[in-house]
Design an enzyme around this catalytic site. Structure first.
Site, mmCIF file in Angstrom:
data_model
loop_
_atom_site.group_PDB
_atom_site.id
_atom_site.type_symbol
_atom_site.label_atom_id
_atom_site.label_comp_id
_atom_site.label_asym_id
_atom_site.label_seq_id
_atom_site.Cartn_x
_atom_site.Cartn_y
_atom_site.Cartn_z
ATOM 1 N N GLY A 1 0.830 -1.209 0.000
ATOM 2 C CA GLY A 1 0.000 0.000 0.000
ATOM 3 C C GLY A 1 0.860 1.253 0.000
ATOM 4 N N LYS A 2 1.886 1.235 0.872
ATOM 5 C CA LYS A 2 2.788 2.390 0.950
ATOM 6 C C LYS A 2 3.601 2.548 -0.331
ATOM 7 C CE LYS A 2 4.136 2.356 5.777
ATOM 8 N NZ LYS A 2 5.320 2.125 6.617
ATOM 9 N N ASP B 1 8.129 5.816 7.736
ATOM 10 C CA ASP B 1 7.555 5.197 8.930
ATOM 11 C C ASP B 1 6.314 5.984 9.264
ATOM 12 O OD1 ASP B 1 7.963 2.953 10.826
ATOM 13 O OD2 ASP B 1 7.604 4.555 12.253
ATOM 14 N N PHE C 1 -5.438 1.023 2.488
ATOM 15 C CA PHE C 1 -4.852 -0.075 3.265
ATOM 16 C C PHE C 1 -4.885 0.299 4.748
ATOM 17 C CE2 PHE C 1 -0.719 1.831 4.392
ATOM 18 C CZ PHE C 1 -0.684 2.896 3.517
ATOM 19 N N GLY C 2 -4.434 -0.640 5.565
ATOM 20 C CA GLY C 2 -4.276 -0.372 6.996
ATOM 21 C C GLY C 2 -5.532 0.186 7.647
ATOM 22 N N TYR C 3 -5.376 1.331 8.283
ATOM 23 C CA TYR C 3 -6.465 1.933 9.050
ATOM 24 C C TYR C 3 -7.336 2.870 8.205
ATOM 25 C CZ TYR C 3 -3.798 0.093 13.006
ATOM 26 O OH TYR C 3 -3.136 -0.743 13.877
ATOM 27 N N LYS D 1 -7.027 10.875 -1.725
ATOM 28 C CA LYS D 1 -6.297 10.626 -0.466
ATOM 29 C C LYS D 1 -4.833 11.034 -0.617
ATOM 30 C CE LYS D 1 -4.220 7.260 2.506
ATOM 31 N NZ LYS D 1 -3.517 6.006 2.595
HETATM 32 P P1 IMP Z 1 5.305 0.900 9.551
HETATM 33 O O1 IMP Z 1 5.602 2.302 9.105
HETATM 34 O O2 IMP Z 1 5.893 -0.131 8.660
HETATM 35 O O3 IMP Z 1 5.630 0.708 11.001
HETATM 36 O O4 IMP Z 1 3.752 0.660 9.387
HETATM 37 C C1 IMP Z 1 2.866 1.667 9.694
HETATM 38 C C2 IMP Z 1 1.452 1.142 9.729
HETATM 39 O O5 IMP Z 1 0.616 2.281 9.947
HETATM 40 C C3 IMP Z 1 0.981 0.541 8.431
HETATM 41 O O6 IMP Z 1 1.143 -0.828 8.386
HETATM 42 C C4 IMP Z 1 -0.486 0.920 8.442
HETATM 43 O O7 IMP Z 1 -1.190 0.020 9.192
HETATM 44 C C5 IMP Z 1 -0.532 2.217 9.179
HETATM 45 N N1 IMP Z 1 -0.580 3.288 8.194
HETATM 46 C C6 IMP Z 1 0.419 4.121 7.838
HETATM 47 N N2 IMP Z 1 0.027 4.948 6.859
HETATM 48 C C7 IMP Z 1 -1.258 4.609 6.590
HETATM 49 C C8 IMP Z 1 -2.193 5.093 5.639
HETATM 50 O O8 IMP Z 1 -1.948 5.976 4.810
HETATM 51 N N3 IMP Z 1 -3.391 4.503 5.664
HETATM 52 C C9 IMP Z 1 -3.716 3.512 6.539
HETATM 53 N N4 IMP Z 1 -2.885 2.999 7.413
HETATM 54 C C10 IMP Z 1 -1.643 3.557 7.445
#
Ligand code: IMP
Length: 200
Positions: free
Chosen positions: A17-18, A73, A160-162, A183
């Site tokens: 997603g990122k 991050d 993705f994610g939240y 977004k």
């Molecule tokens: P990390 O940066 O790999 O520790 O992961 C950060 C986590 O934050 C991700 O796995 C997502 O669950 C959440 N996150 C970060 N950015 C977003 C976003 O843009 N949308 C939704 N969830 C996000």
């Protein structure tokens, strides 16, 4: 850091997603490498701040690839949960990175704090720190945020994610319901990217 414009970069993330979102922010002329080609395991995120973890990842992937590396991050801070899950946003989804689980946990923890929470506006924000790390050891890290609130229930299949539980300030739709490009043009990652854009 180098004054020369960056012509090629490795995006240090194993989160699809990122990866997609970061690749979309970068100029089309840039040669992008990612873990879709390299398959490098992610480092342990041992930092206690977004900035520490962002730098740790960018340094790690740059050392492993000998390329200029861009890492992110990020996470969500929910005020009623004393800013949790914060840097542990990914951890709340478990080893299998199941965000249905993570979202369930968010709702469970919120209910423990306040049974009537659905009648209230629960403030939250997404935070992102982007780091560019050059093979000569120089780096730059910049933070971006977007304020908003938690939706009463999961809405939308995008992102993705939240994303399905976050409603940005001044909007009605969650990030999960919003057109992805909409977004990308307002979120925490974009706000951090604006501050490092000049290097590309
Ligand atoms: P990390 O940066 O790999 O520790 O992961 C950060 C986590 O934050 C991700 O796995 C997502 O669950 C959440 N996150 C970060 N950015 C977003 C976003 O843009 N949308 C939704 N969830 C996000």
């Amino acid at each position: 850091m180098s004054k020369k414009k960056i012509k090629e970069i490795f995006i240090g993330s194993n989160n699809k997603g990122k990866l997609k979102e970061i690749a979309d922010l970068l100029p089309k002329s840039l040669k992008i490498y990612s873990n879709l080609d390299f398959k490098i395991p992610s480092p342990a995120e041992t930092g206690t701040t977004f900035t520490q973890n962002s730098l740790l990842k960018a340094r790690y992937f740059s050392k492993r690839t000998s390329k200029i590396c861009l890492s992110d991050d990020s996470g969500i801070e929910i005020d009623i949960l004393d800013k949790a899950p914060g840097v542990y946003s990914a951890d709340w989804s478990g080893k299998k990175r199941n965000f249905n689980l993570a979202i369930k946990k968010v709702y469970k923890e919120i209910s423990k704090k306040d049974k009537n929470w659905k009648k209230k506006r629960l403030s939250a924000r997404f935070i992102c720190v982007l780091t560019i790390f050059w093979p000569n050891g120089k780096f730059i890290s910049k933070i971006g945020k977007i304020e908003g609130r938690i939706s009463n229930f999961k809405r939308g299949k995008n992102g993705f994610g939240y994303d399905p539980i976050f409603i940005p300030k001044g909007k009605r739709l969650t990030f999960g319901e919003m057109d992805p490009y909409k977004k990308y043009s307002i979120d925490h990652r974009f706000n951090a990217f604006k501050k490092i854009k000049k290097f590309f």
